[in-house]
Design a protein around this motif. Structure first.
Motif, PDB file in Angstrom:
ATOM      1  N   LYS A   6       2.106  -0.944   3.984  1.00  0.00           N
ATOM      2  CA  LYS A   6       1.416   0.304   3.641  1.00  0.00           C
ATOM      3  C   LYS A   6       2.145   1.034   2.514  1.00  0.00           C
ATOM      4  O   LYS A   6       1.515   1.566   1.605  1.00  0.00           O
ATOM      5  CB  LYS A   6       1.299   1.201   4.868  1.00  0.00           C
ATOM      6  N   GLU A   7       3.473   1.031   2.569  1.00  0.00           N
ATOM      7  CA  GLU A   7       4.265   1.685   1.528  1.00  0.00           C
ATOM      8  C   GLU A   7       4.000   1.054   0.160  1.00  0.00           C
ATOM      9  O   GLU A   7       3.804   1.750  -0.833  1.00  0.00           O
ATOM     10  CB  GLU A   7       5.752   1.549   1.892  1.00  0.00           C
ATOM     11  N   ILE A   8       3.970  -0.273   0.108  1.00  0.00           N
ATOM     12  CA  ILE A   8       3.707  -0.982  -1.152  1.00  0.00           C
ATOM     13  C   ILE A   8       2.293  -0.691  -1.634  1.00  0.00           C
ATOM     14  O   ILE A   8       2.069  -0.361  -2.801  1.00  0.00           O
ATOM     15  CB  ILE A   8       3.929  -2.499  -0.991  1.00  0.00           C
ATOM     16  N   GLU A   9       1.314  -0.822  -0.747  1.00  0.00           N
ATOM     17  CA  GLU A   9      -0.084  -0.609  -1.138  1.00  0.00           C
ATOM     18  C   GLU A   9      -0.327   0.818  -1.608  1.00  0.00           C
ATOM     19  O   GLU A   9      -1.002   1.035  -2.613  1.00  0.00           O
ATOM     20  CB  GLU A   9      -1.014  -0.994   0.007  1.00  0.00           C
ATOM     21  N   ASP A  10       0.218   1.794  -0.902  1.00  0.00           N
ATOM     22  CA  ASP A  10       0.064   3.189  -1.327  1.00  0.00           C
ATOM     23  C   ASP A  10       0.709   3.415  -2.686  1.00  0.00           C
ATOM     24  O   ASP A  10       0.116   4.046  -3.563  1.00  0.00           O
ATOM     25  CB  ASP A  10       0.673   4.151  -0.304  1.00  0.00           C
ATOM     26  N   GLN A  11       1.918   2.913  -2.873  1.00  0.00           N
ATOM     27  CA  GLN A  11       2.612   3.108  -4.146  1.00  0.00           C
ATOM     28  C   GLN A  11       1.826   2.484  -5.294  1.00  0.00           C
ATOM     29  O   GLN A  11       1.653   3.112  -6.341  1.00  0.00           O
ATOM     30  CB  GLN A  11       4.037   2.537  -4.080  1.00  0.00           C
ATOM     31  N   LEU A  12       1.350   1.273  -5.120  1.00  0.00           N
ATOM     32  CA  LEU A  12       0.591   0.608  -6.190  1.00  0.00           C
ATOM     33  C   LEU A  12      -0.708   1.346  -6.501  1.00  0.00           C
ATOM     34  O   LEU A  12      -1.173   1.356  -7.640  1.00  0.00           O
ATOM     35  CB  LEU A  12       0.306  -0.843  -5.828  1.00  0.00           C
ATOM     36  N   PHE A  13      -1.287   1.961  -5.489  1.00  0.00           N
ATOM     37  CA  PHE A  13      -2.530   2.711  -5.682  1.00  0.00           C
ATOM     38  C   PHE A  13      -2.288   4.036  -6.408  1.00  0.00           C
ATOM     39  O   PHE A  13      -3.168   4.543  -7.096  1.00  0.00           O
ATOM     40  CB  PHE A  13      -3.181   2.967  -4.316  1.00  0.00           C
ATOM     41  N   LEU A  14      -1.080   4.592  -6.272  1.00  0.00           N
ATOM     42  CA  LEU A  14      -0.806   5.943  -6.761  1.00  0.00           C
ATOM     43  C   LEU A  14      -0.008   6.011  -8.055  1.00  0.00           C
ATOM     44  O   LEU A  14       0.304   7.104  -8.522  1.00  0.00           O
ATOM     45  CB  LEU A  14      -0.076   6.738  -5.670  1.00  0.00           C
ATOM     46  N   ILE A  15       0.334   4.870  -8.641  1.00  0.00           N
ATOM     47  CA  ILE A  15       1.116   4.873  -9.883  1.00  0.00           C
ATOM     48  C   ILE A  15       0.313   4.255 -11.017  1.00  0.00           C
ATOM     49  O   ILE A  15      -0.740   3.651 -10.795  1.00  0.00           O
ATOM     50  CB  ILE A  15       2.454   4.114  -9.709  1.00  0.00           C
ATOM     51  N   ASP A  16       0.821   4.393 -12.215  1.00  0.00           N
ATOM     52  CA  ASP A  16       0.248   3.720 -13.374  1.00  0.00           C
ATOM     53  C   ASP A  16       0.811   2.297 -13.387  1.00  0.00           C
ATOM     54  O   ASP A  16       1.948   2.074 -13.785  1.00  0.00           O
ATOM     55  CB  ASP A  16       0.624   4.463 -14.651  1.00  0.00           C
ATOM     56  N   CYS A  17       0.022   1.347 -12.927  1.00  0.00           N
ATOM     57  CA  CYS A  17       0.487  -0.042 -12.770  1.00  0.00           C
ATOM     58  C   CYS A  17       0.743  -0.743 -14.101  1.00  0.00           C
ATOM     59  O   CYS A  17       1.372  -1.800 -14.129  1.00  0.00           O
ATOM     60  CB  CYS A  17      -0.512  -0.843 -11.936  1.00  0.00           C
ATOM     61  N   LYS A  18       0.296  -0.145 -15.202  1.00  0.00           N
ATOM     62  CA  LYS A  18       0.530  -0.755 -16.513  1.00  0.00           C
ATOM     63  C   LYS A  18       2.006  -0.781 -16.876  1.00  0.00           C
ATOM     64  O   LYS A  18       2.435  -1.578 -17.693  1.00  0.00           O
ATOM     65  CB  LYS A  18      -0.272  -0.024 -17.591  1.00  0.00           C
ATOM     66  N   GLN A  19       2.796   0.095 -16.250  1.00  0.00           N
ATOM     67  CA  GLN A  19       4.222   0.139 -16.565  1.00  0.00           C
ATOM     68  C   GLN A  19       5.056  -0.851 -15.743  1.00  0.00           C
ATOM     69  O   GLN A  19       6.259  -0.933 -15.922  1.00  0.00           O
ATOM     70  CB  GLN A  19       4.757   1.558 -16.412  1.00  0.00           C
ATOM     71  N   ILE A  20       4.407  -1.623 -14.871  1.00  0.00           N
ATOM     72  CA  ILE A  20       5.106  -2.627 -14.067  1.00  0.00           C
ATOM     73  C   ILE A  20       5.038  -3.965 -14.789  1.00  0.00           C
ATOM     74  O   ILE A  20       3.967  -4.400 -15.207  1.00  0.00           O
ATOM     75  CB  ILE A  20       4.462  -2.791 -12.677  1.00  0.00           C
ATOM     76  N   GLY A  21       6.173  -4.631 -14.910  1.00  0.00           N
ATOM     77  CA  GLY A  21       6.204  -5.963 -15.488  1.00  0.00           C
ATOM     78  C   GLY A  21       5.732  -7.001 -14.477  1.00  0.00           C
ATOM     79  O   GLY A  21       5.214  -6.666 -13.413  1.00  0.00           O
TER      80      GLY A  21
END
Length: 94
Positions: free
Chosen positions: A55-70
């Motif tokens: 849940k922590e991972i899914e929430d974080q990925l949903f709430l951030i700008d994923c373009k900045q993740i490599g």
């Protein structure tokens, strides 16, 4: 509190750090998240993440700008990325 395997109910569970692969919420690509808190059960050979970590991972990925993740990031670095919203307003489970 003793951790019990979610698959076989064994008390012989170890906490380890492992890599997981996750599809981004927009479905454009998958990333590798290293050093993710993980459970390993030698009795049934299952290696898994707790529901809380998922849940922590899914929430974080949903709430951030994923373009900045490599293509690869650590769990800690992923959790440190500033959120665009304070919480997941589309999660009605709580």
């Amino acid at each position: 509190m003793k951790t019990i395997c979610e698959w076989c109910s064994s008390e012989n569970v170890e906490c380890i750090a492992s890599s997981v692969f996750w599809e981004l919420p927009d479905g454009t690509r998958a990333i590798e998240i290293t050093e993710t808190p993980t459970y390993s059960c030698p009795d049934c050979s299952m290696i898994y993440q707790s529901e809380a970590i998922v849940k922590e991972i899914e929430d974080q990925l949903f709430l951030i700008d994923c373009k900045q993740i490599g293509k690869v990031t650590t769990f800690q670095k992923l959790m440190e990325i500033p959120r665009l919203l304070k919480r997941n307003y589309f999660d009605f489970s709580s």
